[in-house]
Design a protein around this motif. Structure first.
Motif, mmCIF file in Angstrom:
data_model
loop_
_atom_site.group_PDB
_atom_site.id
_atom_site.type_symbol
_atom_site.label_atom_id
_atom_site.label_comp_id
_atom_site.label_asym_id
_atom_site.label_seq_id
_atom_site.Cartn_x
_atom_site.Cartn_y
_atom_site.Cartn_z
ATOM 1 N N TYR A 88 7.328 38.694 -3.267
ATOM 2 C CA TYR A 88 8.524 39.219 -3.603
ATOM 3 C C TYR A 88 8.144 40.515 -4.323
ATOM 4 O O TYR A 88 7.236 40.387 -5.424
ATOM 5 N N SER A 89 8.596 41.834 -4.032
ATOM 6 C CA SER A 89 8.295 42.801 -4.829
ATOM 7 C C SER A 89 9.643 43.812 -5.049
ATOM 8 O O SER A 89 10.428 43.982 -3.876
ATOM 9 N N ALA A 90 10.026 43.713 -6.221
ATOM 10 C CA ALA A 90 11.325 44.452 -6.577
ATOM 11 C C ALA A 90 10.842 45.694 -7.282
ATOM 12 O O ALA A 90 9.966 45.843 -8.026
ATOM 13 N N VAL A 91 11.920 46.804 -6.992
ATOM 14 C CA VAL A 91 11.614 48.128 -7.302
ATOM 15 C C VAL A 91 12.829 48.425 -8.331
ATOM 16 O O VAL A 91 13.888 48.146 -7.941
ATOM 17 N N SER A 92 12.808 49.011 -9.456
ATOM 18 C CA SER A 92 13.949 49.559 -10.257
ATOM 19 C C SER A 92 13.718 50.917 -10.614
ATOM 20 O O SER A 92 12.573 51.340 -11.244
ATOM 21 N N LEU A 93 14.681 51.954 -10.279
ATOM 22 C CA LEU A 93 14.747 53.131 -10.592
ATOM 23 C C LEU A 93 16.002 53.639 -11.572
ATOM 24 O O LEU A 93 16.968 53.202 -11.290
ATOM 25 N N ARG A 94 15.621 54.149 -12.722
ATOM 26 C CA ARG A 94 16.467 54.516 -13.456
ATOM 27 C C ARG A 94 16.317 56.015 -13.647
ATOM 28 O O ARG A 94 15.445 56.706 -13.892
ATOM 29 N N GLY A 95 17.295 56.377 -13.749
ATOM 30 C CA GLY A 95 17.809 58.152 -13.592
ATOM 31 C C GLY A 95 19.222 58.435 -13.974
ATOM 32 O O GLY A 95 19.591 58.035 -14.904
#
Length: 191
Positions: free
Chosen positions: A105-112
């Motif tokens: 499992y590989s999660a990505v989180s992007l905050r902008g």
């Protein structure tokens, strides 16, 4: 060149994957508690940890650059395997993975301008491993800081009988999902 984002990770593999797709970035690793919560599913775990990493980095930096974070877990029989504590622990992990399939499992989180997340789930099947191979692999130094005790892009590539899903996701940053999130923030890989 002006950076496009901040990578909230000290992982050289994640940084290299971003460079591979031409994303200019700064590195600002954060240290958070990555202990799974009681009863937390692998999916909920990687999503939470990636989100907490991006939030912590964004709060520490206080600038306008988007922050990208990721978390990857090797899961066998529904159990998050983590990183090996020592050679015996690595041997137990690799023996458990030997000759069978597991999930990554590989999660990505992007905050902008907003917060977006994506998850990649891959299935990896190992061939049967001998005790001697497992010992030699530990002695190589490669598995020491790797989830599940192996690095698919390194020596452990000879253990992989098959993979269904994202090779880059198993490395730690699923590029397909990452590019989709970056586009939401207006960062295009291919203009």
């Amino acid at each position: 060149m002006t950076p496009q984002l901040v990578l909230a990770s000290a992982s050289p593999r994640r940084s290299e994957l971003l460079r591979q797709i031409g994303i200019r970035h700064l590195i600002h690793a954060v240290d958070i508690d990555e202990t799974p919560w009681p009863g937390e599913s692998p999916l909920a775990y990687v999503e939470r940890v990636a989100s907490e990493k991006s939030a912590a980095c964004r709060a520490l930096r206080g600038d306008a650059l988007p922050v990208l974070a990721a978390d990857t877990s090797v899961v066998c029989d529904g159990e998050i395997m983590g990183k090996p504590e020592n050679g015996r622990h690595a041997a137990r992990m690799l023996t458990r993975l030997s000759g069978r399939e597991h999930q990554v499992y590989s999660a990505v989180s992007l905050r902008g301008d907003g917060h977006w997340q994506a998850v990649s789930v891959s299935r990896v099947k190992f061939r049967c491993l001998s005790e001697a191979e497992i010992g030699a692999y530990w002695d190589s130094g490669e598995p020491r800081d790797k989830a599940g005790g192996y690095a698919i892009q390194g020596l452990a590539s000879i253990f992989i009988e098959s993979i269904t899903g994202s090779f880059s996701g198993v490395m730690g940053l699923p590029l397909f999902e990452t590019a989709q999130l970056l586009a939401k923030q207006g960062i295009r890989v291919i203009a």
